[in-house]
Design an enzyme around this catalytic site. Structure first.
Site, PDB file in Angstrom:
ATOM      1  N   ASN A   1      26.780  35.396   8.232  1.00  0.00           N
ATOM      2  CA  ASN A   1      26.724  36.209   9.292  1.00  0.00           C
ATOM      3  C   ASN A   1      27.405  34.602  10.088  1.00  0.00           C
ATOM      4  OD1 ASN A   1      26.688  37.607  11.336  1.00  0.00           O
ATOM      5  ND2 ASN A   1      24.365  36.609  12.238  1.00  0.00           N
TER       6      ASN A   1
ATOM      7  N   THR B   1      28.707  38.409   3.419  1.00  0.00           N
ATOM      8  CA  THR B   1      28.070  36.986   4.843  1.00  0.00           C
ATOM      9  C   THR B   1      27.244  36.326   4.762  1.00  0.00           C
ATOM     10  OG1 THR B   1      28.461  37.458   6.967  1.00  0.00           O
ATOM     11  CG2 THR B   1      26.635  39.465   5.555  1.00  0.00           C
TER      12      THR B   1
ATOM     13  N   ASP C   1      20.972  39.644  12.912  1.00  0.00           N
ATOM     14  CA  ASP C   1      21.488  40.759  12.940  1.00  0.00           C
ATOM     15  C   ASP C   1      20.258  41.637  13.135  1.00  0.00           C
ATOM     16  OD1 ASP C   1      24.046  40.489  13.058  1.00  0.00           O
ATOM     17  OD2 ASP C   1      24.282  40.958  10.989  1.00  0.00           O
TER      18      ASP C   1
ATOM     19  N   GLY D   1      34.209  40.204  10.830  1.00  0.00           N
ATOM     20  CA  GLY D   1      34.569  40.216  12.553  1.00  0.00           C
ATOM     21  C   GLY D   1      32.988  40.724  13.264  1.00  0.00           C
ATOM     22  N   GLY D   2      31.432  40.626  12.299  1.00  0.00           N
ATOM     23  CA  GLY D   2      30.919  40.740  13.323  1.00  0.00           C
ATOM     24  C   GLY D   2      31.237  42.325  13.724  1.00  0.00           C
TER      25      GLY D   2
ATOM     26  N   SER E   1      23.374  45.810  10.152  1.00  0.00           N
ATOM     27  CA  SER E   1      24.955  45.218   9.518  1.00  0.00           C
ATOM     28  C   SER E   1      26.100  46.305  10.053  1.00  0.00           C
ATOM     29  CB  SER E   1      25.301  44.798   8.402  1.00  0.00           C
ATOM     30  OG  SER E   1      26.038  44.750   7.492  1.00  0.00           O
ATOM     31  N   SER E   2      27.305  45.523  10.117  1.00  0.00           N
ATOM     32  CA  SER E   2      28.596  46.398  11.033  1.00  0.00           C
ATOM     33  C   SER E   2      29.585  46.438   9.438  1.00  0.00           C
ATOM     34  CB  SER E   2      29.052  45.572  11.898  1.00  0.00           C
ATOM     35  OG  SER E   2      28.015  45.695  13.387  1.00  0.00           O
TER      36      SER E   2
ATOM     37  N   THR F   1      32.238  36.529   8.488  1.00  0.00           N
ATOM     38  CA  THR F   1      32.334  37.555   6.929  1.00  0.00           C
ATOM     39  C   THR F   1      33.310  37.601   6.355  1.00  0.00           C
ATOM     40  OG1 THR F   1      30.075  38.691   8.571  1.00  0.00           O
ATOM     41  CG2 THR F   1      32.033  39.653   6.519  1.00  0.00           C
TER      42      THR F   1
ATOM     43  N   ARG G   1      21.850  43.000   0.731  1.00  0.00           N
ATOM     44  CA  ARG G   1      21.647  42.455   2.194  1.00  0.00           C
ATOM     45  C   ARG G   1      20.960  41.760   1.937  1.00  0.00           C
ATOM     46  NH1 ARG G   1      24.369  41.625   6.733  1.00  0.00           N
ATOM     47  NH2 ARG G   1      23.253  42.296   8.481  1.00  0.00           N
TER      48      ARG G   1
HETATM   49  N1  GLY Z   1      26.095  39.555   9.582  1.00  0.00           N
HETATM   50  C1  GLY Z   1      27.813  40.607  10.104  1.00  0.00           C
HETATM   51  C2  GLY Z   1      27.107  41.349  10.597  1.00  0.00           C
HETATM   52  O1  GLY Z   1      26.207  41.942   8.557  1.00  0.00           O
HETATM   53  O2  GLY Z   1      27.204  42.757  10.768  1.00  0.00           O
END
Ligand code: GLY
Length: 572
Positions: A403, A401, A425, A475-476, A454-455, A383, A111
């Site tokens: 983002n 990603t 984020d 998909g965020g 992050s998700s 992503t 990340r």
């Molecule tokens: N940028 C989307 C995530 O990491 O959740």
């Protein structure tokens, strides 16, 4: 455990089989002339599912040459950086969950990080108001990229081929020789021309009056950067010419990523999150992703109920899943952030007593209101994901990603790659929402050198010590719920990989208090019932692009590539 019952009326289901048949187009006619796209494939030995047929083909080639899933994953990551510029990247970051053929599990966090000069108020004006665009577009939106160091770390620990150069070369060739873009890519690039112009001083490879399907995209600067990484590994990106180019670009647009930030960036091996769901071991990503903890909470919250008997997308099953989602996203907002900086109460969040207590006020006949549901009491959305199983039985679940689609839109001058806009984020101001409408708390406030929450939820499922499923999605904020639904579709509703991936989806994230819903995802009759008990709907475009491989009852690999994109699966 005896299943709890739900008392909602269950009018006849709309025909799932008819719907799946309708939706599960086997190939995209638009792109037929360009690339053979396969949406569903069954193979005996190995499988790759990714967002682009060229990346899938490169992954398969590495596997056929004797590489393992990690070799293929590295080659696919670099290939996507070229052929899928909206999310594939070297200017962003991601997560890998890896299960080897002995059942050992690992997770790699590559990340992005905040610069050492980042501060909590860096996106606020003098009155303390959020200056929205600054965390979303341009130089200041970028975190320190993690992808290249992540790939190096994965290679050093797990590569079977031990041939770094050959993992990079297909991406270099693709960038140098160019490739024909799909109709979808042309449409996306055309939509973003103004942003590319606004956030770049120089013309980039992505500038063009009007892109069309079949146009060649040649990226010579990116090819040079990939060559530097090929020849010098980590140093080819975090030091030398490319590092200088990044810093020069930063300075030209008030960005703050420095030479020291680049030098100090290191991907981290982390302990995966594991939980059991109906006899299956679920293996997913720990913080700084919220995905693994949230997924485990969701599954544990619905496990006491006989979801299978509630039926797919019935009012009863949607209500149960939405109420779990409401509670889990409230917890996410309060308790989750980079565990290197904030004491994430992971043990409590996954404790069965805590989970039961969170669902204690679940009413099968009435929707809760998000204003009444807080966190528990305890001591473009772009992503991309790919799933790989190799011929040796190793599995990689990888989500990566920038983002937003095309990240910050800023292309590093001379280096040809797009910078992420991952700083959005963070909770730019605790209590306000980010580009996905996610409300963040102080756990995820900006701090120097911290990773933003992050998700992303790259996940692997095993049953009785054997590999069962590899799954993930972009998909965020909807990533977690799409992975949740894909797993429920397979484990509870008995769908095969293709049905589970192509099935329509819905999403709830606590705030805003609405069920986001793909058009026609929930039958009108079921929606009426849900509305009558207090739910509100917001129809929207596609949710996620799930890439899954499921081991079917014959022990074969069933790869499924999402119909929502140019996604492609191949195997052998
Ligand atoms: N940028 C989307 C995530 O990491 O959740």
């Amino acid at each position: 455990m005896q299943s709890k019952s739900l008392f909602l009326p269950l009018p006849s289901l709309f025909s799932l089989i008819a719907l799946i048949t309708l939706l599960a187009c086997k190939s995209s006619p638009k792109n037929k002339s360009l690339y053979p796209i396969t949406k569903s494939a069954i193979a005996d030995s190995a499988m790759v599912v990714s967002a682009h047929p060229l990346a899938t083909a490169i992954g398969i080639k590495i596997l056929r040459n004797g590489g393992n899933a990690v070799d293929a994953a590295i080659a696919v990551q670099f290939a996507l950086a070229v052929c899928y510029p909206g999310a594939g990247n070297i200017g962003g970051g991601g997560f890998m969950v890896y299960r080897n053929n002995s059942g050992e599990i690992f997770s790699l966090d590559y990340r992005e990080k905040a610069s050492a000069s980042a501060t909590a108020d860096m996106y606020l004006d003098s009155l303390g108001n959020v200056q929205e665009d600054l965390s979303k577009f341009g130089h200041l939106a970028a975190g320190v990229p993690g992808t290249v160091d992540g790939m190096v770390k994965a290679y050093e620990k797990f590569s079977k081929l031990k041939d770094w150069k050959n993992l990079l070369q297909p991406a270099i060739d693709l960038a140098k020789n160019g490739f024909q873009i799909t109709a979808r890519e042309a449409e996306n690039l055309n939509e973003e021309q103004d942003n590319f112009k606004k956030y770049n001083l120089n013309t980039t490879a992505f500038h063009k009056e009007k892109w069309a399907e079949g146009d060649m995209l040649i990226q010579n600067d990116l090819a040079k950067t990939l060559e530097a990484i090929r020849d010098h590994g980590r140093a080819g990106f975090y030091e030398g010419i490319v590092a200088d180019q990044i810093v020069t670009e930063m300075k030209s647009g008030k960005g703050i990523v420095s030479i020291e930030d680049l030098k100090n960036y290191h991907a981290q091996w982390r302990t995966p999150i594991t939980t059991m769901y109906r006899g299956h071991k679920i293996i997913s990503m720990p913080p700084p992703s919220s995905g693994g903890i949230a997924l485990a909470q969701l599954l544990e919250m619905v496990e006491p109920y006989d979801v299978a008997s509630l039926k797919f997308q019935s009012a009863a099953s949607v209500h149960l899943m939405v109420e779990a989602e409401r509670r889990v996203y409230a917890d996410r907002s309060q308790f989750l952030g980079d565990a290197d900086f904030y004491a994430v109460p992971q043990k409590t969040l996954l404790d069965s007593g805590y989970i039961a207590q969170r669902m204690a006020d679940f009413n099968p006949r009435l929707a809760n209101k998000s204003t009444d549901v807080s966190h528990g009491e305890i001591g473009s959305e772009e992503t991309t994901h790919y799933s790989i199983i190799d011929q040796y039985g190793n599995a990689v679940s990888m989500t990566t990603t920038l983002n937003g689609g095309y990240g910050a839109f800023t292309v590093v001058g001379g280096a040809g790659f797009i910078l992420n806009n991952e700083m959005d984020d963070f909770s730019v101001k605790p209590g306000t929402s980010n580009m996905y409408g996610l409300v963040g708390g102080t756990a995820n406030k900006i701090e120097a050198n911290k990773r933003m929450l992050s998700s992303m939820t790259p996940t692997i499922v095993e049953k009785d010590g054997k590999l069962k499923m590899v799954v993930g999605t972009p998909g965020g904020s909807t990533i977690i719920t799409s992975v949740f639904q894909a797993i429920i579709n397979v484990l509870d509703f008995g769908m095969d990989a293709d049905q589970a991936v192509q099935a329509p989806r819905f999403h709830h994230q606590w705030l805003p208090d609405v069920i986001q819903c793909e058009v026609d995802a929930i039958d009108a009759k079921e929606r009426k019932i849900l509305e009558s008990i207090g739910h509100t709907f917001k129809d929207r475009g596609p949710i996620g692009r799930v890439e899954a491989i499921v081991i079917n009852k014959n022990g074969q690999l069933h790869g499924a590539a999402d119909r929502r994109g140019d996604d492609d699966t191949k195997g052998f």
